[in-house]
Structures are given as structure tokens and as C-alpha cells.
Design an enzyme around this catalytic site. Structure first.
Site, short mmCIF file in Angstrom:
data_model
loop_
_atom_site.label_atom_id
_atom_site.label_comp_id
_atom_site.label_asym_id
_atom_site.label_seq_id
_atom_site.Cartn_x
_atom_site.Cartn_y
_atom_site.Cartn_z
N ASN A 218 0.85 -1.19 0.00
CA ASN A 218 0.00 0.00 0.00
C ASN A 218 0.89 1.24 0.00
OD1 ASN A 218 -1.57 2.25 0.99
ND2 ASN A 218 -3.15 0.80 1.60
N HIS B 234 0.82 6.31 1.98
CA HIS B 234 1.50 7.29 2.82
C HIS B 234 2.70 7.94 2.14
CE1 HIS B 234 -1.31 6.83 5.95
NE2 HIS B 234 -1.14 5.53 5.98
N HIS C 194 -5.76 3.58 -1.46
CA HIS C 194 -7.07 3.94 -0.93
C HIS C 194 -7.40 5.36 -1.38
CE1 HIS C 194 -9.78 4.37 2.94
NE2 HIS C 194 -10.43 4.65 1.81
N ARG D 160 -9.54 8.06 -0.73
CA ARG D 160 -10.49 8.51 0.27
C ARG D 160 -11.38 9.62 -0.29
NH1 ARG D 160 -10.32 7.77 5.81
NH2 ARG D 160 -8.84 6.18 6.51
N ARG E 259 -7.19 12.83 1.08
CA ARG E 259 -6.13 13.27 1.98
C ARG E 259 -4.75 12.75 1.58
NH1 ARG E 259 -7.67 10.33 7.61
NH2 ARG E 259 -9.63 11.39 7.13
N GLU F 45 -8.81 0.40 -2.66
CA GLU F 45 -9.62 0.48 -1.45
C GLU F 45 -10.57 1.65 -1.58
OE1 GLU F 45 -6.64 -1.47 1.88
OE2 GLU F 45 -6.87 0.70 1.83
N THR G 95 -7.88 3.83 9.03
CA THR G 95 -9.04 2.95 9.17
C THR G 95 -9.01 2.28 10.53
OG1 THR G 95 -8.97 2.56 6.79
CG2 THR G 95 -10.30 1.06 8.11
N GLU H 238 -10.78 -9.53 3.59
CA GLU H 238 -9.49 -9.13 4.16
C GLU H 238 -9.72 -8.80 5.63
OE1 GLU H 238 -6.02 -5.71 3.84
OE2 GLU H 238 -7.11 -6.30 2.03
N HIS I 114 -3.37 -4.47 8.03
CA HIS I 114 -3.49 -3.32 8.92
C HIS I 114 -2.60 -3.51 10.15
CE1 HIS I 114 -5.38 0.55 9.71
NE2 HIS I 114 -5.24 0.26 10.99
#
Length: 249
Positions: free
Chosen positions: A10, A13, A46, A48, A52, A76, A107, A157, A196
Site C-alpha cells: 500500500n 503514505h 485507498h 479517500r 487526503r 480500497e 481505518t 481481508e 493493517h
């Protein structure tokens, strides 16, 4: 453990850092390219509702990159009309339906599928109808697994954040909960993924659940990349997973 467990990276970030200052650096698409070159089996991002971190432009570029590389993009997304329209336009390999609250930092738990089948089912069907693999990010609960199956998901998941924050007997109890949910999922014909909060140690722990076929890991790998580089972080994660697989074979 039979077979190699896939590693999805992922890259959200990387975009978080970019957006903190504006501009184009660091580029999450460059990170995705490096992750794939380092051995990642796929890329997760993801989009969003508040944009963000990952943006619409990122998703377009990531879709092109993954298509060229022949690797899956796992999008996602919240269960909203806007996100459904975006997913239908890009048709990623997989769409993972996740809960989303504007005031959360990350999340905070799994999607509540049980009791919300009427809202989630049509979104899952619309995605499946155009060939997108439908995944639901849920708590390791038998009730949620059965609800995921009922709405037509192909993948579950499991949210491993709770496991990662526990220790001792409490962690062992949560592991048993993950194992039981994974077993039920496979009984229903669902593929099992997990993600996660995972790091080298806890990702290796997940290899002790034979039903797990894929881990999706982001924050830890991006953080490690600050110190060792993204390629080295992915190599170390892959090695930790493989060693744990061999130990449980």
C-alpha cells in the site's frame, strides 16, 4: 502453509508525505514502480473521499502502471456512489470495500457488513458485473464472514490492527479468532487476505494461518523505507514471510 503468500504494498503514505508540502514529491507512482520491481505482488491504494493522500490522478497513473506491469491494482474504497463510479471507470483488478470516517487518522476497524447487506450488496454486484474482484475489509468475525459471502464478495481481508496492538494471552485469543474466521471463509469459498498494522513480526505470525493467501501492508513499509529504502524494506518483509511459511510447512 501451502504455496506462496502474496504481498501487496500500500503506497498511500507516500502521497501523505507529498501532500504535506504540496507539489509532486515524493511520487506514489514512483514508489509503486519500485515496489513492483522489488517483488511486490500488487499495489494497494485507498482513494479517500477527502483525497487526503491518494488522488484521482494517482489512481489513473497507478491503473496504467499496473496494467503495463501485469500486476494487480487493489483499490480500497468507501461504499459510496462516487467511489463506485470511479471504480467502474477504472476497473481495477480488485476493489476492497472499507469503512471510512472523515475524522479518523487511519481505518479504525472492519466494515460492518452484517445488517447493511442492502447497502453493500448492490455495490458488490455492480463491481463484480464488470469483472472487478470484490473484497471486503472486515473484522475476523464469523457473522461478518457470512454476511460478506451473502453479499457476493469473493475475498475477505481481515483487519489485523487489534491483533497487532495486543500481547500475551490477549494476542493468542485474537489469533484464534482470526484462525476461526479464516476457516469459515474458506468453507464458504472465499479467499482470505489480512492487513493493517502488520510489521515484520506480525506479518510472519499471519503465516501461521494456512488459509491466508495475501497480506496488504503499507504504513510500516513506508516508515521502514525512511531508514533502509523501500526495496530493502520489501525484501525484508518478503523474507520474513517466506521464513515463517517454511517453518509452518
Amino acid at each position: 502453509m501451502s504455496g506462496r503468500v502474496r504481498l501487496g504494498v500500500n503506497i498511500d503514505h507516500v502521497a501523505t508525505v507529498r501532500n504535506a508540502r504540496g507539489g509532486v514529491h515524493p511520487d506514489p507512482v514512483r514508489a509503486a514502480r519500485e515496489a513492483l520491481a522489488a517483488g511486490a505482488d500488487g499495489i494497494t491504494a485507498h482513494l479517500r473521499e477527502d483525497r487526503r493522500h491518494i488522488t484521482d490522478t494517482d489512481i489513473e497513473a497507478l491503473s496504467d502502471l499496473c496494467a503495463e506491469a501485469g500486476r494487480p491494482l487493489n483499490l480500497e474504497m468507501a461504499v459510496t456512489d462516487e467511489m463506485l463510479a470511479i471504480a467502474l471507470r477504472h476497473r481495477p483488478h480488485a476493489a476492497c470495500l472499507v469503512p471510512e470516517r472523515r475524522d479518523e487518522v487511519t481505518t479504525e476497524g472492519g466494515l460492518a457488513v452484517a445488517g447493511h447487506e442492502a447497502r453493500i450488496g448492490p455495490v458488490a454486484k455492480a463491481l463484480a458485473d464488470v469483472g472487478v474482484r470484490v473484497s471486503l475489509f472486515i473484522e475476523p468475525s464469523i457473522e461478518q464472514v457470512e454476511a460478506a459471502h451473502a453479499v457476493g464478495a469473493q475475498v475477505v481481508e481481515f483487519h489485523t490492527g487489534r491483533y497487532c496492538h495486543l500481547s500475551g494471552d490477549d494476542r493468542a485469543i485474537e489469533f484464534d479468532r482470526l484462525q476461526a474466521a479464516a476457516s469459515r471463509a474458506v468453507d464458504l469459498g472465499l479467499e482470505v487476505h489480512a492487513g493493517h498494522g502488520l510489521d515484520y513480526e506480525t506479518a510472519a505470525d499471519m503465516m501461521g494461518i494456512a488459509e491466508v493467501r495475501e497480506l496488504n501492508i503499507g504504513h510500516f513499509l513506508i516508515g521502514e523505507a525512511v531508514f533502509v529504502g523501500l526495496t530493502n524494506a520489501i525484501h525484508r518483509m518478503r523474507a520474513a514471510m517466506d521464513r515463517a511459511c517454511e517453518a509452518t510447512a
